[in-house]
Design a protein around this motif. Structure first.
Motif, PDB file in Angstrom:
ATOM      1  N   HIS A  21      -0.694  -1.925  -1.003  1.00  0.00           N
ATOM      2  CA  HIS A  21      -0.470  -0.940   0.071  1.00  0.00           C
ATOM      3  C   HIS A  21       0.876  -1.280   0.665  1.00  0.00           C
ATOM      4  CE1 HIS A  21      -4.428   0.484   0.563  1.00  0.00           C
ATOM      5  NE2 HIS A  21      -4.907  -0.729   1.487  1.00  0.00           N
ATOM      6  N   TYR A  22       1.716  -1.882  -0.034  1.00  0.00           N
ATOM      7  CA  TYR A  22       3.178  -2.506   0.352  1.00  0.00           C
ATOM      8  C   TYR A  22       4.329  -1.643  -0.326  1.00  0.00           C
ATOM      9  CZ  TYR A  22       0.795  -4.336   4.268  1.00  0.00           C
ATOM     10  OH  TYR A  22       0.007  -4.777   5.172  1.00  0.00           O
ATOM     11  N   MET A  23       5.122  -1.264   0.276  1.00  0.00           N
ATOM     12  CA  MET A  23       6.187  -0.523  -0.272  1.00  0.00           C
ATOM     13  C   MET A  23       7.033  -1.642  -0.882  1.00  0.00           C
ATOM     14  SD  MET A  23       5.183   2.621  -0.395  1.00  0.00           S
ATOM     15  CE  MET A  23       3.644   2.601   0.392  1.00  0.00           C
ATOM     16  N   ASP A  24       7.280  -2.435  -0.236  1.00  0.00           N
ATOM     17  CA  ASP A  24       8.111  -3.822  -0.677  1.00  0.00           C
ATOM     18  C   ASP A  24       7.754  -3.998  -2.082  1.00  0.00           C
ATOM     19  OD1 ASP A  24       8.973  -3.654   1.863  1.00  0.00           O
ATOM     20  OD2 ASP A  24       8.415  -5.798   2.466  1.00  0.00           O
ATOM     21  N   GLU A  25       6.260  -4.110  -2.160  1.00  0.00           N
ATOM     22  CA  GLU A  25       5.710  -4.539  -3.667  1.00  0.00           C
ATOM     23  C   GLU A  25       5.854  -3.531  -4.586  1.00  0.00           C
ATOM     24  OE1 GLU A  25       1.935  -6.194  -3.472  1.00  0.00           O
ATOM     25  OE2 GLU A  25       2.524  -7.355  -4.847  1.00  0.00           O
ATOM     26  N   ALA A  26       5.668  -2.457  -4.121  1.00  0.00           N
ATOM     27  CA  ALA A  26       5.963  -1.298  -4.988  1.00  0.00           C
ATOM     28  C   ALA A  26       7.309  -0.887  -5.744  1.00  0.00           C
ATOM     29  CB  ALA A  26       5.661   0.127  -4.298  1.00  0.00           C
ATOM     30  N   GLU A  27       8.219  -1.551  -4.916  1.00  0.00           N
ATOM     31  CA  GLU A  27       9.698  -1.535  -5.553  1.00  0.00           C
ATOM     32  C   GLU A  27       9.737  -2.648  -6.749  1.00  0.00           C
ATOM     33  OE1 GLU A  27      11.933   0.522  -4.660  1.00  0.00           O
ATOM     34  OE2 GLU A  27      11.378   1.121  -2.449  1.00  0.00           O
ATOM     35  N   TYR A  28       8.782  -3.480  -6.943  1.00  0.00           N
ATOM     36  CA  TYR A  28       8.903  -4.337  -8.261  1.00  0.00           C
ATOM     37  C   TYR A  28       8.261  -3.741  -9.338  1.00  0.00           C
ATOM     38  CZ  TYR A  28       9.956  -8.395  -5.101  1.00  0.00           C
ATOM     39  OH  TYR A  28      10.485  -9.271  -4.366  1.00  0.00           O
ATOM     40  N   CYS A  29       7.805  -2.346  -9.298  1.00  0.00           N
ATOM     41  CA  CYS A  29       7.240  -1.835 -10.435  1.00  0.00           C
ATOM     42  C   CYS A  29       8.093  -1.072 -11.346  1.00  0.00           C
ATOM     43  CB  CYS A  29       6.059  -1.190  -9.924  1.00  0.00           C
ATOM     44  SG  CYS A  29       4.497  -2.078  -9.139  1.00  0.00           S
ATOM     45  N   SER A  30       7.651  -0.764 -12.376  1.00  0.00           N
ATOM     46  CA  SER A  30       8.486  -0.015 -13.454  1.00  0.00           C
ATOM     47  C   SER A  30       8.050   1.393 -13.331  1.00  0.00           C
ATOM     48  CB  SER A  30       8.453  -0.649 -15.012  1.00  0.00           C
ATOM     49  OG  SER A  30       7.510  -0.694 -15.363  1.00  0.00           O
ATOM     50  N   LEU A  31       6.856   1.389 -12.948  1.00  0.00           N
ATOM     51  CA  LEU A  31       6.283   2.884 -12.970  1.00  0.00           C
ATOM     52  C   LEU A  31       5.454   3.109 -11.618  1.00  0.00           C
ATOM     53  CD1 LEU A  31       4.589   3.798 -16.613  1.00  0.00           C
ATOM     54  CD2 LEU A  31       6.845   4.589 -15.299  1.00  0.00           C
ATOM     55  N   ILE A  32       5.368   4.056 -10.985  1.00  0.00           N
ATOM     56  CA  ILE A  32       4.549   4.346  -9.895  1.00  0.00           C
ATOM     57  C   ILE A  32       3.818   5.643  -9.890  1.00  0.00           C
ATOM     58  CG2 ILE A  32       4.720   4.791  -7.327  1.00  0.00           C
ATOM     59  CD1 ILE A  32       7.021   2.810  -7.171  1.00  0.00           C
ATOM     60  N   GLY A  33       2.451   5.194  -9.701  1.00  0.00           N
ATOM     61  CA  GLY A  33       1.705   6.377  -9.676  1.00  0.00           C
ATOM     62  C   GLY A  33       0.985   6.447  -8.124  1.00  0.00           C
ATOM     63  N   ILE A  34       0.988   7.746  -7.669  1.00  0.00           N
ATOM     64  CA  ILE A  34       0.409   7.930  -6.271  1.00  0.00           C
ATOM     65  C   ILE A  34      -0.703   8.862  -6.210  1.00  0.00           C
ATOM     66  CG2 ILE A  34       1.274   8.911  -3.739  1.00  0.00           C
ATOM     67  CD1 ILE A  34       4.096   8.194  -4.521  1.00  0.00           C
ATOM     68  N   MET A  35      -1.814   8.158  -5.553  1.00  0.00           N
ATOM     69  CA  MET A  35      -2.947   9.279  -5.493  1.00  0.00           C
ATOM     70  C   MET A  35      -3.412   9.631  -4.208  1.00  0.00           C
ATOM     71  SD  MET A  35      -5.907   7.440  -8.122  1.00  0.00           S
ATOM     72  CE  MET A  35      -6.971   9.251  -8.042  1.00  0.00           C
ATOM     73  N   ARG A  36      -3.890  10.644  -4.091  1.00  0.00           N
ATOM     74  CA  ARG A  36      -4.582  11.047  -2.718  1.00  0.00           C
ATOM     75  C   ARG A  36      -5.951  11.967  -2.993  1.00  0.00           C
ATOM     76  NH1 ARG A  36      -1.743  15.529   0.532  1.00  0.00           N
ATOM     77  NH2 ARG A  36      -3.027  16.844  -1.004  1.00  0.00           N
ATOM     78  N   ALA A  37      -6.922  11.662  -2.395  1.00  0.00           N
ATOM     79  CA  ALA A  37      -8.090  12.271  -2.284  1.00  0.00           C
ATOM     80  C   ALA A  37      -8.473  12.595  -3.870  1.00  0.00           C
ATOM     81  CB  ALA A  37      -8.087  13.704  -1.785  1.00  0.00           C
ATOM     82  N   GLY A  38      -8.381  11.441  -4.808  1.00  0.00           N
ATOM     83  CA  GLY A  38      -8.798  11.804  -6.099  1.00  0.00           C
ATOM     84  C   GLY A  38      -7.913  12.286  -7.119  1.00  0.00           C
ATOM     85  N   LYS A  39      -6.817  12.706  -6.410  1.00  0.00           N
ATOM     86  CA  LYS A  39      -5.830  13.325  -7.424  1.00  0.00           C
ATOM     87  C   LYS A  39      -4.606  12.739  -7.699  1.00  0.00           C
ATOM     88  CE  LYS A  39      -6.784  18.398  -7.411  1.00  0.00           C
ATOM     89  NZ  LYS A  39      -8.077  18.325  -6.589  1.00  0.00           N
ATOM     90  N   LEU A  40      -4.137  12.366  -8.753  1.00  0.00           N
ATOM     91  CA  LEU A  40      -2.996  11.805  -9.039  1.00  0.00           C
ATOM     92  C   LEU A  40      -1.836  12.795  -8.884  1.00  0.00           C
ATOM     93  CD1 LEU A  40      -1.717   9.249 -10.331  1.00  0.00           C
ATOM     94  CD2 LEU A  40      -1.834  10.149 -12.510  1.00  0.00           C
TER      95      LEU A  40
END
Lengths: 299, 309
Positions: free
Chosen positions: A190-209
């Motif tokens: 849930h934390y964008m601080d942590e998301a910055e550590y990833c090499s790829l990011i996927g974002i979901m909403r209401a079942g859709k990527l």
């Protein structure tokens, strides 16, 4: 080369409710995929399907080349899962907890248990009861139980929720060293601080990527421009421009406002509107987009 | 002149032989949003509990809106709304019953509480759910109810202990909108603790607690400026080579990974030198540099330096 994760039109319905709605993506081995989305957006359902625990209603997925439905046993044997509520036995020692999980996966060699304890720096606390460990150590032990059977794909569900940046960083150093060994990691947060550590990011909403890409490319694709606007008085100014058509989003950033303009709209429209209402606009300078900006723009 | 609403002067708190807080002083003025950060176990929660009078002090003084927490506990407590890490609402009571209960506890006259409840429920967006049991609410809604409960007696000071831990980003955004509206419209003053630096960056001022001491205080901008000119961003390949060479440089104090990029902390005044040297070293070793430049320090960079010190 086989992708670590391959999903094609992956879908899961619960009655009328579509929890995961035709998502397709591919993750190469050794990547760290951060999976973001509001509660109930389908993150956990996706992971359960990839782990072979839930069957897709439609579409298909392969994990490490194994079909998640017809080869679910191989999938489970080659994946590790560290869930949010670490299922540790509080009245067992670190060593006993790990030996127990190793046994569940059919790992009988004491050497492997020792190796994992050493790798995660848990050897110094191996005789301590799990209940006496700090949150940081418990997270490490949970990680140990998830990798003791040498999985090639690791799922982490909010692994560092509520820990300070220092402990989080120590944990991520471990994740990076696992990824360097070729282990693919999929992590929800849930934390964008942590998301910055990833090499790829996927974002979901209401079942859709909605998007899946490298963090920098997601930031580059943000529609509109980020501005740091210094204006007095601050909070009334925020309130005034909140619903301005040229403003996609505005938030408080300590002593100034962070404004994301609507695509194609110059900031001058906003600062002019503020000046006309007698606000003192000191400066407006371009800012740097963050993953949080991308996340909000997509919601 | 703006009034100082929270006045913490030289406080000390021990738990047995453990010193949780050692001579901490801080002032929060009306209209501020003060963020308390620091490593786990630094004393953040203890400090908040002392301010709301839930724990007793060994030394020092705390006053809220001029009322001493030790001597005028009741008056001091009337000034504050407190939201703990785990929100204390009754799961088997409805939304409205919860509010009514806490209104009575806080001694709100009957003729007043109905109107106050209606306003609060409207404000936090729970007006449609008055009859729902708190246990049936989503995490975000439960937290909004807890916020409404904390505000029932019109406090001037709001204390929040890690209010958004485990909450999804949209709910968090919503929550911050409410806080800002309270500061603006209700003239509330806020003190909150958080483990998240993106959250600290929103606060008007941030205090850094470390091993029971308040070692540093300032606006986020002031804190970041402590590391101005000392953080480099390095993007290139292969990652392992970049890390090894960066760590080997004597003027690089720290190397941190952020996904595909590295943050290097260099000694003061050495940025140009390090950039030149690393560019060459990486090329010589067969690696590639896509980007190597000075960047604005993040609060997280500052946090790490302060935690080490």
């Amino acid at each position: 080369m086989i992708s670590a994760i391959f999903a094609e039109n992956l879908t899961r319905r619960f009655g009328q409710f579509v929890a995961v709605d035709h998502i397709s993506f591919e993750v190469p081995a050794g990547q760290i995929l951060g999976y973001l989305g509001p509660n109930g957006s389908g993150k956990t359902t996706t992971i359960r399907m990839l782990l072979g625990i839930l069957h897709p209603s439609e579409g298909r997925a392969q994990v490490l080349g194994y079909d998640v439905v017809s080869q679910s046993e191989q999938v489970r044997a080659s994946t590790g899962d560290m869930s949010q509520k670490f299922a540790l036995y509080h009245d067992l020692t670190v060593w006993e907890n790990l030996t127990f999980y190793a046994g569940m996966y059919g790992v009988r060699e004491e050497r492997r248990v020792r190796e994992v304890l050493y790798e995660l720096g848990l050897d110094e606390v191996q005789t301590q009861m799990a209940q006496t460990l700090s949150t940081g150590w418990r997270q490490r032990l949970a990680l140990a139980t998830a990798i003791v059977h040498r999985p090639k794909l690791l799922f982490l569900d909010e692994p560092t929720s509520g820990v300070d940046p220092l402990a989080r960083r120590a944990f991520w150093d471990l994740i990076y060293s696992l990824a360097a060994q070729g282990i693919t990691v999929m992590v929800t947060t849930h934390y964008m601080d942590e998301a910055e550590y990833c090499s790829l990011i996927g974002i979901m909403r209401a079942g859709k990527l909605l998007a899946l890409d490298e963090p920098q490319r997601l930031k580059d694709s943000l529609p509109g421009q980020v501005w740091e606007v210094y204006v007095d008085p601050l909070l009334p100014a925020l309130e005034m421009i909140e619903n301005h058509p040229a403003v996609r989003h505005v938030g408080l950033a300590s002593d100034h406002l962070r404004v994301i303009t609507t695509e194609g709209e110059p900031i001058a429209i906003v600062t002019k509107a503020l000046s006309e209402k007698n606000f003192q606009v000191r400066t407006a300078q371009p800012g740097i987009a963050t993953i949080e900006d991308v996340f909000i723009a997509l919601q | 002149m703006t009034e100082t609403l929270i006045r913490v002067s030289g406080i000390t708190k021990n738990f047995g032989v453990v010193r949780a807080l050692a001579g901490v002083s801080l002032w929060v003025k009306e209209g501020e949003i003060y963020g308390l950060v620091g490593p786990d176990g630094a004393g953040k929660t203890t400090l908040i509990r002392l301010i709301c009078g839930a724990l007793r002090l060994q030394a020092g003084r705390i006053s809220l809106c001029g009322f001493d927490v030790a001597d005028e506990t009741e008056r001091a407590r009337e000034q504050i709304g407190y939201l703990a890490q785990r929100s204390a609402v009754y799961e088997d009571l409805t939304v409205l019953e919860n509010l009514k209960f806490f209104a009575e506890v806080r001694g709100l006259p009957k003729e007043e509480w109905a109107e106050r409840c209606r306003w609060l429920l409207e404000f936090v967006g729970l007006a449609e759910f008055t009859g729902r049991r708190a246990g049936q609410l989503s995490g975000g809604m439960k937290q909004k109810l807890a916020l409404a409960v904390a505000l029932i007696h019109r406090p001037r000071v709001l204390l929040l202990d890690e209010p958004t831990t485990g909450v999804d980003p949209l709910t968090r955004l919503d929550f911050w909108r409410l806080i800002i509206r309270l500061v603006r419209g209700e003239k509330l003053t806020v003190l909150l603790s958080t483990p998240y630096m993106d959250e600290a960056a929103r606060c008007t001022r941030v205090g850094f607690l470390h091993k029971g001491h308040l070692i540093c205080e300032g606006t986020p901008r002031e804190l970041r400026s402590r590391l101005a000119g000392r953080i480099l961003e390095l993007i290139g390949e292969p990652a392992s080579l970049l890390i090894d060479l960066s760590r080997a440089d004597r003027q690089v104090e720290d190397v941190q990974r952020f996904g595909n990029s590295l943050h290097l902390r260099v000694q003061e005044g050495q940025a140009e030198m390090v950039i030149r040297r690393l560019n060459e070293a990486i090329r010589k070793a067969g690696g590639r540099v896509h980007r190597l430049q000075l960047v604005e320090p993040l609060l997280e960079d500052v946090f790490i330096v302060l935690s080490e010190g």
